[in-house]
Design a protein around this motif. Structure first.
Motif, PDB file in Angstrom:
ATOM      1  N   THR A  33       0.911  -1.089   0.060  1.00  0.00           N
ATOM      2  CA  THR A  33       0.027  -0.118  -0.127  1.00  0.00           C
ATOM      3  C   THR A  33       0.913   1.249   0.084  1.00  0.00           C
ATOM      4  O   THR A  33       0.819   2.032   0.775  1.00  0.00           O
ATOM      5  CB  THR A  33      -0.789   0.060   1.128  1.00  0.00           C
ATOM      6  N   VAL A  34       1.766   1.322  -0.977  1.00  0.00           N
ATOM      7  CA  VAL A  34       2.781   2.522  -0.832  1.00  0.00           C
ATOM      8  C   VAL A  34       2.882   2.838  -2.695  1.00  0.00           C
ATOM      9  O   VAL A  34       2.720   1.812  -3.368  1.00  0.00           O
ATOM     10  CB  VAL A  34       4.150   2.478  -0.376  1.00  0.00           C
ATOM     11  N   THR A  71      -2.101   6.473  -4.039  1.00  0.00           N
ATOM     12  CA  THR A  71      -2.184   7.016  -2.666  1.00  0.00           C
ATOM     13  C   THR A  71      -2.944   8.475  -2.579  1.00  0.00           C
ATOM     14  O   THR A  71      -2.941   8.850  -1.437  1.00  0.00           O
ATOM     15  CB  THR A  71      -0.827   7.096  -1.882  1.00  0.00           C
ATOM     16  N   LEU A 129      -7.385   5.480  -2.529  1.00  0.00           N
ATOM     17  CA  LEU A 129      -7.243   4.774  -1.518  1.00  0.00           C
ATOM     18  C   LEU A 129      -8.630   4.311  -1.186  1.00  0.00           C
ATOM     19  O   LEU A 129      -8.624   3.056  -0.715  1.00  0.00           O
ATOM     20  CB  LEU A 129      -6.386   5.482  -0.291  1.00  0.00           C
TER      21      LEU A 129
END
Length: 806
Positions: A195-196, A202, A207
């Motif tokens: 999750t980067v 992002t 998200l």
């Protein structure tokens, strides 16, 4: 003949001696080269090395290391067998439960831990350095063995169609797996990506919903455990049906993070110690170690469980695991992985399969409609092969495998670790050889574990190293024998304290080169220390060792050796004695400086039982003929004497055919032998049937050849075998000769006539051709006759060609 046979036996004996002595030399060489100072050093030099603990065993001038040698050499040197330390390895099996013979549907309901598929379960080995210990391992696939299957699915957007088909996977798979096992559980998990950035977007909106506006997708995540293991297929369908697709930016997925967590979080997911299957379903490639740097993640994956509320919480902190790291964790946790991937990524995952033992690859349809059959086929493929692996071996130990599989298929090396095409109920075995190459530094024991890949059962091998002799326990520390307590007297020798040397530890290292002590190492009236064959240590000669360990210097001043004796046929003491202090001590029946004189008269005995046929004396097993006319091994040959055949020709003629020069005096002069007629030459005695046998071919006055043999039996009686019918030359046959001559004359005449006729025909044809040619050339030229006048006259009308009216 007797002497030849005897020599042959001698050479065979010498050859055997070379082989035995050669092997003994090789073993002894290794033992002596070890320069063992104690029994412990000796038995670690090799499995054939023994230590003579008899305190009086060493000869004068020999060092303590001479107590260590090949076992047979020690016995040859006179060490009593019960004084030789030679500990051997051994094995025991404290846990050796038989493999389970279980039938599906039987009344017994065994727990997984009560089912045994591998035997033995525990082995204890005592290892001596260089001596392998071998035991058999048996494996049998148990029927109706429990299975735990975890379905790990890629929930990126491209797998939307696949999710619909997986929602009914639970009950369908439960139904199919009942044909394989009655104890089946299933779990479910999903993964997307770290999750980067740059793996996902992002931005707040992305998200929350990484898909397009018109699609409702769940937030991206690395790995989520949706369902712990359960036997309720409906519950599986319900929870999977609640799942939603997510999304990411790049094509490769973060599946390796999910595989690692599934492997190491066994207690949280509920893995049992049964067959463990992990189905990895995706339509994309994968990230691996090093790819995390794109997102600023540099810490290597720690291989630990980081599930919090069923979510992997450290994906942003730790890099992806490497392939080798995954292989280790899957193996440690006995998990067999099945890659269910689309056709596009088959080549990639097949290469990955080659790096992960006990893994399989199946082709997933575009919407995962074939996933159930894929799982069943992959399970059958994985379970039909057993591969043994062991944990990391101690550096002192090596291990070898040999397999005995179905249909007589055997394997060694890497192939010795596995067997294929194993069905349920089949039993295969392996031969496992464990060898210690050196003793551990601290002498502690070690443990090796062997298990079949993908199975929870294992064999525990406890190793104990034999690094000391039994007599070590009876050693006397600070013994007065060892120069006032400067060593421990054990196993018939002093084991010196550090800094002390000598047979009895009588010297310190500082005194070794003292010139005052060298005087006792020189013989009287000699300036050579230890005869130049050794070193003077502590006032005593320690003889030098030679490259050939069987060649030894000995004596107080190293003045003796066992290899500078006289030789015969290239052998020390002719191979019939022992060299002691440069002189031969001959074996029985041998004498001479090189033991080359054989005193037994057997080789000199002739066929008639006499020694040298009474014509010589036997010396060193060889006949010396006293009559110069005779020669040969037993003085049986006389080149200048009349031949046997010529000598007995007339007697054989008169007795066999009643003819010859002695026909009238046959009874008086020719009764000294017995006559045996035979039908033809092939029935005459052959060489070896009788001693002193002669084959004869003689001609009589009629130019007929007759054949006989003259021999002497063991009682010195003459025996003659003769062919009944002589071979006489036959006269010419006149009729065929005359007929042949006449036929030849006739044929030659006919041939001449034919040749003459052919020549005439050729001549006539040539003459006719010549005539024809001349006839064609005979033409008359009419212009050449001067009186010839043509009968034709030409007249021209004067009015021809004029116009009318003129």
């Amino acid at each position: 003949m007797a002497q030849a046979n005897f020599k042959f036996l001698i050479w065979i004996g010498l050859l055997n001696c070379f082989v035995v002595c050669g092997s003994a030399q090789q073993g002894g060489s290794n033992c002596i080269k070890a320069n063992a100072k104690s029994c412990a050093d000796c038995i670690q030099a090799g499995p054939n090395c023994g230590w003579c603990k008899n305190a009086t065993f060493l000869q004068e001038g020999e060092s303590t290391s001479a107590q260590c040698d090949d076992l047979e050499v020690l016995k040859t040197k006179g060490c009593p067998p019960d004084e030789i330390e030679n500990p051997r390895g051994s094995q025991a099996m404290p846990k050796n439960k038989e493999v389970t013979n279980r039938v599906k549907g039987a009344a017994e309901n065994l727990k997984p831990e009560d089912i045994t598929q591998i035997q033995p379960q525990q082995v204890q080995l005592k290892l001596r350095i260089g001596e392998p210990q071998t035991f058999s391992l048996k494996f049998k696939r148990a029927e109706d063995y429990p299975i735990d299957l975890y379905y790990l699915m890629d929930l990126s957007y491209s797998m939307k169609d696949d999710l619909e088909n997986v929602k009914s996977l639970g009950t369908s798979l439960m139904s199919k797996m009942k044909n394989i096992t009655s104890d089946f559980r299933i779990g479910f998990g999903s993964f997307v990506e770290k999750t980067v950035m740059p793996y996902i977007s992002t931005t707040p909106a992305k998200l929350k919903n990484p898909c397009t506006v018109d699609l409702n997708c769940t937030s991206p995540f690395s790995y989520r455990n949706v369902l712990n293991f359960t036997s309720d297929g409906n519950l599986f369908n319900k929870l999977v049906g609640d799942q939603q697709i997510s999304g990411n930016l790049d094509s490769p997925e973060g599946g390796f993070d999910a595989i690692m967590q599934v492997a190491v979080c066994g207690s949280k997911l509920g893995w049992r110690n049964v067959t463990r299957l992990l189905v990895f379903s995706t339509d994309a490639g994968f990230h691996f170690a090093g790819d995390g740097k794109l997102g600023g993640i540099v810490l290597p994956n720690d291989g630990r469980c980081h599930l919090d509320n069923n979510m992997y919480t450290m994906s942003h902190y730790y890099d992806y695991p490497s392939i080798a790291h995954l292989v280790q964790k899957l193996s440690d946790n006995n998990i067999q992985i099945i890659f269910a991937v689309t056709q596009e990524f088959q080549p990639v995952y097949k290469e990955l399969k080659n790096l992960i033992p006990k893994s399989a690859v199946g082709t997933l349809s575009s919407n995962s409609s074939n996933v159930i059959q894929l799982i069943i086929d992959a399970y059958n493929s994985l379970s039909s092969e057993v591969i043994l692996e062991n944990n990391k071996l101690p550096k002192e130990v090596t291990i070898e495998y040999k397999s005995f599989c179905k249909n007589g298929v055997n394997g060694t090396g890497d192939e010795g670790r596995k067997c294929s095409n194993i069905s349920i109920g089949d039993e295969v075995s392996f031969e496992i050889k464990v060898t210690a190459n050196q003793c551990p530094e601290k002498g502690q024991g070690e443990t090796i574990k062997i298990k079949p890949l993908g199975f929870t059962e294992e064999v525990e091998i406890n190793l104990e190293f034999i690094c000391e002799c039994e007599c070590h326990k009876d050693g006397i520390p600070d013994s007065p024998i060892c120069f006032f307590g400067n060593g421990t007297f054990e196993c018939g020798a002093c084991r010196c304290k550090p800094g002390r040397i000598g047979k009895l530890c009588e010297c310190s290292m500082d005194e070794v080169n003292s010139e005052d002590m060298s005087g006792t190492c020189r013989p009287a009236n000699s300036s050579e220390i230890c005869s130049n064959n050794g070193e003077c240590i502590c006032g005593q000669c320690v003889c030098r060792k030679r490259e050939n360990a069987n060649e030894i210097y000995s004596g107080r001043f190293c003045e003796c050796d066992n290899f500078n004796c006289d030789r015969s046929d290239g052998l020390i003491c002719g191979g019939h004695g022992e060299c002691k202090c440069r002189e031969c001590e001959c074996a029985e029946n041998y004498t001479g400086s090189a033991c080359d004189c054989y005193m037994d008269t057997t080789p000199c005995v002739a066929g008639n039982g006499q020694i040298c046929n009474g014509r010589g004396i036997c010396k060193c097993g060889v006949c010396n003929c006293t009559d110069p006319k005779f020669t040969g091994p037993t003085c049986e040959l006389c080149p200048t004497c009349p031949g046997v055949c010529a000598e007995h020709k007339d007697c054989v003629q008169c007795r066999a055919f009643n003819r010859g020069g002695k026909k009238d005096t046959c009874e008086e002069e020719c009764s000294h032998f017995s006559l045996t007629p035979v039908d033809h030459r092939e029935k005459l005695p052959q060489p070896g049937d009788y001693k002193a046998q002669s084959h004869c071919k003689e001609k009589d006055i009629d130019d007929c050849w007759f054949y006989f043999t003259y021999s002497v039996d063991s009682n010195n009686n003459a025996i003659v075998h003769v062919v009944k019918t002589p071979e006489c030359p036959t006269g010419p046959d006149i009729i065929p000769i005359v007929a042949g001559v006449v036929a030849g004359i006739v044929l030659i005449g006919l041939a001449l006539l034919l040749i003459w006729k052919l020549l005439m025909i050729i001549h006539d044809r040539r003459e006719f051709a010549k005539f024809e040619k001349e006839k064609m050339n005979a033409k008359w030229d009419t212009q050449e006759n001067p009186i010839y006048k043509s009968p034709i006259n030409n007249f021209k009308n004067p009015n021809y060609g004029r116009k009318a009216g003129l």
